[in-house]
Scaffold this active site. Structure first.
Site, PDB file in Angstrom:
ATOM      1  CG  ASP A  54      -1.845   1.030   1.065  1.00 10.22           C
ATOM      2  OD1 ASP A  54      -2.938   1.119   0.562  1.00 10.22           O
ATOM      3  OD2 ASP A  54      -1.596   2.442   1.835  1.00 10.22           O
TER       4      ASP A  54
ATOM      5  CD  GLU B 219      -4.138   0.827  -2.873  1.00  8.67           C
ATOM      6  OE1 GLU B 219      -5.571   0.953  -2.352  1.00  8.67           O
ATOM      7  OE2 GLU B 219      -3.352   1.641  -2.685  1.00  8.67           O
TER       8      GLU B 219
ATOM      9  CB  CYS C 170     -12.918  -5.444   8.872  1.00 10.06           C
ATOM     10  SG  CYS C 170     -12.345  -6.360  10.047  1.00 10.06           S
TER      11      CYS C 170
ATOM     12  CB  CYS D  62     -13.354  -3.735  12.455  1.00  8.84           C
ATOM     13  SG  CYS D  62     -14.768  -4.237  11.738  1.00  8.84           S
TER      14      CYS D  62
ATOM     15  CB  CYS E 150     -15.258  -8.022  14.163  1.00 14.72           C
ATOM     16  SG  CYS E 150     -13.932  -7.388  13.281  1.00 14.72           S
TER      17      CYS E 150
ATOM     18  CG  ASP F 280      -0.833   3.484   5.578  1.00 17.60           C
ATOM     19  OD1 ASP F 280      -1.826   3.745   5.035  1.00 17.60           O
ATOM     20  OD2 ASP F 280       0.014   4.495   5.677  1.00 17.60           O
TER      21      ASP F 280
END
Length: 413
Positions: free
Chosen positions: A185, A269, A336, A355, A358, A365
């Protein structure tokens, strides 16, 4: 396996050779611009596109014309390569890979090419190269040239001349040394965050030299243009730009080489850097918002070199027998990795991920890098890859189990 590789060396020409190279580069620029102007006039008249074969006949007339007798001093193959470059630019435009070709400016991108290996000779033992109409020329021999010589491109950058020698050779199909997969990332605060929790700190080469560059640019702006003092100040500005580019290039090469050697699968990406760094200035009727903030963000994005980072990873993974995938970037930092819940509230800050479903907590990152490699595994498991780095379909929305990942790791081995 066939490997196409280029070797770039700094040339050490004499005064006469440097003046001749400037003339050759200027002639090729003139031919390119004249052919581009002819294509635009032809299109405005409603005629069909002029192909390279037809344009080559115009080149013969230009070289034999009494108005431009200096064109005949340039090697014929180099003049033809200028037309080939323009033809390639139009093909990229027609296939929507690039914008419409632009006229070349003097002092920017000066270059010419010898297209055949029969036109030049390389004497590595004596650190010299023979070029038509230039003779033998010294160069800084920093490494051995391996493979069959194909062509050589002579270019000028920041006041120095370079020779890029293209070679071709057959190599054995490489096998990756490890069977690991990694997701990357890219960002600004962290140049690259890996899915295993590690990260690469940014270099920010332009930011480090920005104030010094601005100071020398102000000095150059106070000089009379094209005077001797202006040329000296311009040379200092060019040197700073060259140092910035070389530092960034060295940083990217070292990190991409390390990553490609220790991983068999690299996922990143599929970012559209051009769209991300587009100006938000707007128009007079519809002015943009937060223009100065967006300008600083664009400068920081371009300072990282994400496009070059991806390009180097692509070919280096192929050289080392690995695989490189560019996956869709949608919601990678908002999903998540445990429960697959997608929400913008999951990323509470730029660095914090929590999250809301959960309670999973991690660096944002790192979460993005984990989702990137997971997405690459699912794309491979679904068999939706046409070739390395190019996608045929978007990622399926349903979640996949760990069994798909294990199957993909086995197939890589």
């Amino acid at each position: 396996m066939e490997r196409i590789q280029a070797y770039r060396f700094e040339l050490r020409p004499t005064g006469d050779q440097e003046r001749a190279m400037r003339r050759f580069a200027g002639s090729c620029r003139f031919i390119y611009n004249k052919a581009l102007a002819l294509q635009k006039e032809n299109h405005a008249a409603g005629n069909k596109f002029i192909s390279y074969v037809a344009m080559a006949k115009y080149l013969t007339a230009w070289r034999n014309s009494s108005e431009t007798p200096w064109l005949s001093d340039t090697p014929c193959s180099s003049s033809q390569q200028a037309l080939i470059d323009l033809d390639t630019a139009f093909k990229n435009f027609f296939e929507k890979r690039a914008g419409f070709p632009k006229f070349k400016r003097k002092g920017t991108g000066d270059a010419f090419r010898y297209a055949s290996s029969k036109e030049f000779k390389l004497d590595e033992g004596n650190d010299r190269i023979f070029l038509p109409k230039l003779g033998w020329m010294r160069y800084r021999n920093s490494r051995e040239v391996i493979g069959e010589l194909r062509n050589v491109t002579i270019s000028k950058s920041c006041g120095k001349w370079f020779a890029s020698i293209l070679t071709r050779r057959e190599v054995e199909s490489p096998v990756p040394k490890a069977a690991t997969a990694i997701g990357i990332d890219v960002g600004i605060a962290r140049f690259a965050t890996l899915s295993d929790g590690g990260f690469i700190a940014p270099l920010n080469s332009f930011k480090k030299h920005q104030q010094r560059l601005a100071r020398y640019q102000r000095r150059m702006g106070r000089k009379i243009k094209f005077s001797s003092n202006w040329k000296k100040a311009n040379a200092r500005v060019q040197k700073i730009h060259r140092d910035i580019a070389n530092a960034r290039k060295d940083f990217l090469h070292k990190n991409t080489t390390t990553i490609s050697r220790v991983h068999a699968l690299v996922c990143i990406e599929d970012l559209q850097v051009r769209n991300m760094s587009r100006s938000s200035k707007g128009t007079i009727e519809q002015p943009g918002k937060k223009v100065s903030q967006k300008s600083g963000l664009n400068r920081a994005i371009l300072d990282q070199g994400w496009g070059e980072f991806r390009r180097q990873l692509d070919y280096k993974m192929a050289w080392n027998g690995g695989m490189f995938l560019a996956v869709p970037p949608h919601h990678t930092s908002q999903t998540c990795p445990t429960c697959r819940h997608i929400s913008k509230d999951n990323r509470q800050t730029q660095a914090k991920f929590l999250c809301v479903e959960c309670g999973y907590k991690n660096h944002a990152d790192v979460v993005g890098a984990i989702n990137i490699v997971e997405r690459g595994h699912r794309l491979l498991a679904c068999g939706e890859m046409a070739q390395s780095g190019h996608l045929k379909k978007q990622e399926p929305t349903e979640a996949r189990g760990n069994s798909s990942r294990r199957a993909v790791e086995i197939s890589i081995l």
